[in-house]
Write an enzyme that holds these catalytic residues in place. Structure first.
Site, PDB file in Angstrom:
ATOM      1  N   GLY A 108       2.712 -58.113  -8.341  1.00  0.00           N
ATOM      2  CA  GLY A 108       3.036 -58.311  -6.933  1.00  0.00           C
ATOM      3  C   GLY A 108       4.360 -59.041  -6.813  1.00  0.00           C
ATOM      4  O   GLY A 108       4.890 -59.555  -7.806  1.00  0.00           O
ATOM      5  N   GLN A 146      10.653 -64.425  -3.056  1.00  0.00           N
ATOM      6  CA  GLN A 146      11.087 -64.346  -4.455  1.00  0.00           C
ATOM      7  C   GLN A 146      12.390 -63.579  -4.633  1.00  0.00           C
ATOM      8  O   GLN A 146      13.002 -63.643  -5.685  1.00  0.00           O
ATOM      9  CB  GLN A 146      10.000 -63.687  -5.313  1.00  0.00           C
ATOM     10  CG  GLN A 146       8.770 -64.553  -5.478  1.00  0.00           C
ATOM     11  CD  GLN A 146       7.750 -63.846  -6.337  1.00  0.00           C
ATOM     12  OE1 GLN A 146       6.976 -63.039  -5.850  1.00  0.00           O
ATOM     13  NE2 GLN A 146       7.761 -64.122  -7.634  1.00  0.00           N
ATOM     14  N   CYS A 204       3.888 -65.775 -13.123  1.00  0.00           N
ATOM     15  CA  CYS A 204       4.682 -65.471 -11.938  1.00  0.00           C
ATOM     16  C   CYS A 204       6.082 -65.053 -12.376  1.00  0.00           C
ATOM     17  O   CYS A 204       6.658 -65.677 -13.260  1.00  0.00           O
ATOM     18  CB  CYS A 204       4.752 -66.725 -11.066  1.00  0.00           C
ATOM     19  SG  CYS A 204       5.763 -66.530  -9.585  1.00  0.00           S
ATOM     20  N   LEU A 205       6.607 -64.013 -11.742  1.00  0.00           N
ATOM     21  CA  LEU A 205       7.960 -63.556 -12.095  1.00  0.00           C
ATOM     22  C   LEU A 205       9.005 -64.633 -11.796  1.00  0.00           C
ATOM     23  O   LEU A 205      10.082 -64.616 -12.379  1.00  0.00           O
ATOM     24  CB  LEU A 205       8.303 -62.268 -11.336  1.00  0.00           C
ATOM     25  CG  LEU A 205       7.448 -61.036 -11.680  1.00  0.00           C
ATOM     26  CD1 LEU A 205       7.808 -59.863 -10.775  1.00  0.00           C
ATOM     27  CD2 LEU A 205       7.601 -60.648 -13.145  1.00  0.00           C
ATOM     28  N   HIS A 210      -2.047 -65.013  -4.711  1.00  0.00           N
ATOM     29  CA  HIS A 210      -0.811 -65.530  -5.314  1.00  0.00           C
ATOM     30  C   HIS A 210       0.402 -65.176  -4.440  1.00  0.00           C
ATOM     31  O   HIS A 210       1.261 -66.026  -4.186  1.00  0.00           O
ATOM     32  CB  HIS A 210      -0.688 -64.931  -6.724  1.00  0.00           C
ATOM     33  CG  HIS A 210       0.533 -65.323  -7.480  1.00  0.00           C
ATOM     34  ND1 HIS A 210       0.490 -66.089  -8.630  1.00  0.00           N
ATOM     35  CD2 HIS A 210       1.844 -65.052  -7.264  1.00  0.00           C
ATOM     36  CE1 HIS A 210       1.732 -66.271  -9.070  1.00  0.00           C
ATOM     37  NE2 HIS A 210       2.575 -65.643  -8.270  1.00  0.00           N
ATOM     38  N   GLU A 211       0.459 -63.925  -3.968  1.00  0.00           N
ATOM     39  CA  GLU A 211       1.619 -63.498  -3.164  1.00  0.00           C
ATOM     40  C   GLU A 211       1.622 -64.158  -1.793  1.00  0.00           C
ATOM     41  O   GLU A 211       2.673 -64.544  -1.282  1.00  0.00           O
ATOM     42  CB  GLU A 211       1.669 -61.971  -3.032  1.00  0.00           C
ATOM     43  CG  GLU A 211       1.785 -61.203  -4.348  1.00  0.00           C
ATOM     44  CD  GLU A 211       2.790 -61.776  -5.323  1.00  0.00           C
ATOM     45  OE1 GLU A 211       3.843 -62.309  -4.898  1.00  0.00           O
ATOM     46  OE2 GLU A 211       2.523 -61.712  -6.541  1.00  0.00           O
ATOM     47  N   HIS A 260       3.007 -67.517  -1.994  1.00  0.00           N
ATOM     48  CA  HIS A 260       4.480 -67.528  -2.004  1.00  0.00           C
ATOM     49  C   HIS A 260       5.032 -67.618  -0.579  1.00  0.00           C
ATOM     50  O   HIS A 260       6.013 -68.311  -0.342  1.00  0.00           O
ATOM     51  CB  HIS A 260       5.032 -66.252  -2.649  1.00  0.00           C
ATOM     52  CG  HIS A 260       5.171 -66.323  -4.141  1.00  0.00           C
ATOM     53  ND1 HIS A 260       5.965 -67.253  -4.771  1.00  0.00           N
ATOM     54  CD2 HIS A 260       4.644 -65.562  -5.133  1.00  0.00           C
ATOM     55  CE1 HIS A 260       5.911 -67.062  -6.092  1.00  0.00           C
ATOM     56  NE2 HIS A 260       5.108 -66.037  -6.340  1.00  0.00           N
TER      57      HIS A 260
HETATM   58 NI    NI Z   1       4.595 -65.226  -8.183  1.00  0.00          NI
END
Ligand code: NI
Length: 166
Positions: free
Chosen positions: A46, A51, A92-93, A134-135, A138
């Site tokens: 995701g 981000q 997480c990216l 998680h998203e 963010h």
């Molecule tokens: Ni993330």
């Protein structure tokens, strides 16, 4: 389509509360397509608009992973209910190279609007439920590392910043 730069911790945009979207413009549609492409190349589950440096309430999530993926772009997503708990490994990216076990609700219901302006609602559990939570975190300026105990967070900060500055 274009690949977007993924912002990494401690970039301040990751701490912003994303703004609600009241109109799905062509620009937002393009952004969602670019986010899907960027998520796929990075092999993420995701990605949230924060981000990629744009704090608006837009997320993309891979509904099915693997060769036949099925990405969705959701606007103004919200968790409307959650139940039971599960501890599972998360990454997480925006926090590259770091993974930790995090406790979260196991099942959630998510509501929002698709990029085609249709109502979206899903009940899910496991990895997918975790990805949505998680998203959406963010969008509220929250990162998975915020769930760590103070001791673990200190260790994380030392190691992560050391690795980042190398
Ligand atoms: Ni993330």
């Amino acid at each position: 389509m274009a690949l977007l730069e993924i912002r990494v911790y401690p970039d301040r945009v990751l701490r912003e509360t994303a703004k609600p979207i009241d109109e799905i413009t062509d620009e937002i549609i393009r952004l969602s397509q670019d986010m899907i492409e960027t998520m796929r190349l990075a092999r993420g589950a995701g990605l949230a608009a924060n981000q990629v440096g744009i704090p608006i309430r837009l997320i993309v999530v891979e509904l099915k992973s693997g060769k036949v993926g099925k990405p969705v772009a959701i606007i103004n997503p919200e968790i409307i209910s959650s139940e039971s708990e599960e501890i599972s490994e998360e990454g997480c990216l925006s926090v590259p190279g770091y993974y930790e076990y995090i406790n979260r609700p196991k099942k959630v219901s998510v509501k929002g609007v698709t990029i085609d302006n249709a109502p979206f609602q899903i009940e899910c559990e496991g990895h997918l439920a975790r990805a949505f939570q998680h998203e959406i975190d963010h969008l509220n300026g929250r990162l998975f590392i915020d769930y760590l105990s103070p001791v673990k967070k200190n260790i994380f900060k030392k190691r992560y910043l050391k690795q980042k500055n190398r």
